[in-house]
Design a protein around this motif. Sequence first.
Motif, PDB file in Angstrom:
ATOM      1  N   UNK A 174       3.771  -5.426   5.205  1.00  0.00           N
ATOM      2  CA  UNK A 174       5.584  -5.026   4.209  1.00  0.00           C
ATOM      3  C   UNK A 174       5.250  -3.494   5.212  1.00  0.00           C
ATOM      4  N   UNK A 175       7.146  -3.883   4.948  1.00  0.00           N
ATOM      5  CA  UNK A 175       7.956  -2.854   5.837  1.00  0.00           C
ATOM      6  C   UNK A 175       9.073  -2.295   4.491  1.00  0.00           C
ATOM      7  N   UNK A 176      10.310  -1.814   5.127  1.00  0.00           N
ATOM      8  CA  UNK A 176      10.363  -0.906   4.270  1.00  0.00           C
ATOM      9  C   UNK A 176      11.492  -0.125   5.170  1.00  0.00           C
ATOM     10  N   UNK A 177      13.127   0.390   4.696  1.00  0.00           N
ATOM     11  CA  UNK A 177      14.270   1.202   4.545  1.00  0.00           C
ATOM     12  C   UNK A 177      13.341   2.711   5.316  1.00  0.00           C
ATOM     13  N   UNK A 178      12.829   3.522   4.297  1.00  0.00           N
ATOM     14  CA  UNK A 178      12.044   4.127   4.387  1.00  0.00           C
ATOM     15  C   UNK A 178      10.584   4.143   5.302  1.00  0.00           C
ATOM     16  N   UNK A 179      10.309   3.436   6.513  1.00  0.00           N
ATOM     17  CA  UNK A 179       9.446   3.483   6.499  1.00  0.00           C
ATOM     18  C   UNK A 179       8.916   4.620   7.779  1.00  0.00           C
ATOM     19  N   UNK A 180       9.941   5.752   7.893  1.00  0.00           N
ATOM     20  CA  UNK A 180       9.762   6.756   8.835  1.00  0.00           C
ATOM     21  C   UNK A 180       9.417   8.328   8.108  1.00  0.00           C
ATOM     22  N   UNK A 181       8.957   8.321   6.806  1.00  0.00           N
ATOM     23  CA  UNK A 181       9.057   9.141   6.155  1.00  0.00           C
ATOM     24  C   UNK A 181       7.920   8.997   4.706  1.00  0.00           C
ATOM     25  N   UNK A 182       8.078   7.578   4.643  1.00  0.00           N
ATOM     26  CA  UNK A 182       7.096   7.048   3.451  1.00  0.00           C
ATOM     27  C   UNK A 182       5.451   7.135   4.069  1.00  0.00           C
ATOM     28  N   UNK A 183       4.488   7.016   2.814  1.00  0.00           N
ATOM     29  CA  UNK A 183       3.276   7.624   3.374  1.00  0.00           C
ATOM     30  C   UNK A 183       2.494   6.353   3.665  1.00  0.00           C
ATOM     31  N   UNK A 184       1.245   5.695   3.570  1.00  0.00           N
ATOM     32  CA  UNK A 184       0.067   4.771   3.582  1.00  0.00           C
ATOM     33  C   UNK A 184      -0.711   5.111   1.433  1.00  0.00           C
ATOM     34  N   UNK A 185      -0.198   6.190   1.695  1.00  0.00           N
ATOM     35  CA  UNK A 185      -0.806   6.505   0.508  1.00  0.00           C
ATOM     36  C   UNK A 185       0.645   6.554  -1.021  1.00  0.00           C
ATOM     37  N   UNK A 186       1.396   6.882  -0.378  1.00  0.00           N
ATOM     38  CA  UNK A 186       2.687   6.383  -1.743  1.00  0.00           C
ATOM     39  C   UNK A 186       2.476   5.209  -1.534  1.00  0.00           C
ATOM     40  N   UNK A 187       2.850   4.257  -0.373  1.00  0.00           N
ATOM     41  CA  UNK A 187       2.894   3.362  -0.075  1.00  0.00           C
ATOM     42  C   UNK A 187       1.894   2.599  -1.485  1.00  0.00           C
ATOM     43  N   UNK A 188       1.142   2.921  -1.789  1.00  0.00           N
ATOM     44  CA  UNK A 188      -0.075   2.420  -2.133  1.00  0.00           C
ATOM     45  C   UNK A 188       0.284   2.502  -3.802  1.00  0.00           C
ATOM     46  N   UNK A 189      -0.298   4.058  -4.423  1.00  0.00           N
ATOM     47  CA  UNK A 189       0.715   4.520  -5.131  1.00  0.00           C
ATOM     48  C   UNK A 189       1.216   3.640  -5.968  1.00  0.00           C
ATOM     49  N   UNK A 190       1.879   3.576  -4.802  1.00  0.00           N
ATOM     50  CA  UNK A 190       3.573   2.859  -5.846  1.00  0.00           C
ATOM     51  C   UNK A 190       3.439   1.267  -6.062  1.00  0.00           C
ATOM     52  N   UNK A 191       2.776   0.803  -4.524  1.00  0.00           N
ATOM     53  CA  UNK A 191       2.731  -0.603  -4.837  1.00  0.00           C
ATOM     54  C   UNK A 191       4.209  -1.156  -3.730  1.00  0.00           C
ATOM     55  N   UNK A 192       4.454  -0.652  -2.873  1.00  0.00           N
ATOM     56  CA  UNK A 192       6.142  -0.572  -2.348  1.00  0.00           C
ATOM     57  C   UNK A 192       5.787  -2.283  -1.791  1.00  0.00           C
ATOM     58  N   UNK A 193       7.011  -2.648  -1.535  1.00  0.00           N
ATOM     59  CA  UNK A 193       7.309  -4.022  -1.569  1.00  0.00           C
ATOM     60  C   UNK A 193       8.404  -4.007  -0.460  1.00  0.00           C
ATOM     61  N   UNK A 194       9.530  -4.703  -0.311  1.00  0.00           N
ATOM     62  CA  UNK A 194      10.064  -4.014   0.769  1.00  0.00           C
ATOM     63  C   UNK A 194      11.056  -5.678   0.960  1.00  0.00           C
ATOM     64  N   UNK A 195      11.176  -5.973   2.764  1.00  0.00           N
ATOM     65  CA  UNK A 195      11.673  -7.460   2.229  1.00  0.00           C
ATOM     66  C   UNK A 195      11.493  -8.689   3.038  1.00  0.00           C
TER      67      UNK A 195
END
Length: 460
Positions: A128-149
């Motif tokens: 999983x990759x997204x534009x906010x990669x430098x600041x987003x956290x793994x926990x936050x990505x899991x909590x929001x089920x992040x997507x990306x490109x």
Amino acid sequence: MDSLISTLRTALGDDSVLTGERLAERARSFWDPRPLEGRALLLPRDTAAVSAALRLCHEARQPVIPLGGGTNIANATASGENDVLISLERMRGIGPVDLAQQTVTVEAGAPLETVQEHAAAAGLKVPVDLGARGSCTIGGMIACNAGGNQVLRYGMTRDMVLGLEAVLADGTVLNGLTPYLKNNTGYDLKQWFVGSEGTLGIVTRAVLHLYPAPRSRHTALLAVDDFAAIAPLLLRLRARLGGLLTSFEGMWQSFYELNSGEHATALPIFDAAPPWSVLLEIEGQDAEADGALFEQTLAEVWEAGGLADAVIAGSEADRLAMWAIREGCEAETKLYARTDQFDISLAMDAMLPCTEAIRSALTELALDSDLHVFGHLGDGNLHLVVGHRRGEIDSAHVKQLVYQRVAEWRGSVSAEHGIGLDKKAYLPLSRSTAEIQAMRAIKQALDPHGILNPGKIFDL
């Protein structure tokens, strides 16, 4: 002194409980520079400290707002002066990469980019990759089920998580750090927390499924005159390129013009902006063979018709120039007083009529606003940017206008950014009453006092 705060200081340590000016010197989020508001900010160093903090807050019926990297745009971490906030920014540990199983166990506060670099050093890739990669956290990505490109190939965060550790509202620790693709032992509890936006528990660690790092990457930008040609194009590319196809991104004409025009830093690729542009990319393990297949496939697609133009990136600079148009956001900040942004999901055949209905409605209301459309065509996720030249436009009215039309075309009001507070009122447009009641039942079972991120997603 506040007795709960005093007890939390004793349990976690004085430097792990920020109050007053030390709390207010932090911004609310990446998007909101106002001082962070709350009763206290907790900075635990390990899972045991998270457990102790939640147990104490649970006993005191104290609302707790989990924070990630601050890049969520659904207002999912909004807090008030009486809330206790908790950030896992000190829990950034990353375990050794398991090459045999292609997994890594990480703490929830680790930034995505740091985990990506750790995996890359072992020859592997975080899918999983997204534009906010430098600041987003793994926990936050899991909590929001992040997507990306690259959801088209690898899926969303949910598909990357093999196991996780989470702390419930009362401090109970659920340790499900199993590294297996197959684990058919009853309810898949980890999936309850993926996409729950911190309302069911706080994720503290996760086992992530990694993939071999690509050795080749090939990119092209296609110009399309007829939207009806896009679905057959995707079908043909997937059949010919198979699992190599990682991205199939779309840009409507106005978005392309906005992000390659006078207000943008990116330069146009085509002489004239086509009605639709498609940015496609493949990743593989054999640069020569993959490149030959890519060029041959594009030649076949061209012969089949439906394309007005096509440009293949001949270098990494060319590739970045193409992605710069797709990922640009500078122009909208320069041109508009403010914007309303939406991430929706639609079936391919509903995308054009739905977005045209939204555009027509905006025009009829004479809001002096523009609609720009782009997104992940391959997985059905569109992003809409409604740019307002006048700052006094009522966002609530615009949201109702957009989401009502999305519902009419049987779409989802949120594809990858979650619900938070911003979309809570529109959740019933995408989920049935029975589904929302089931969600409430799960929330009630895991968080009976409703202390975890209260008011987000739905009301009890």
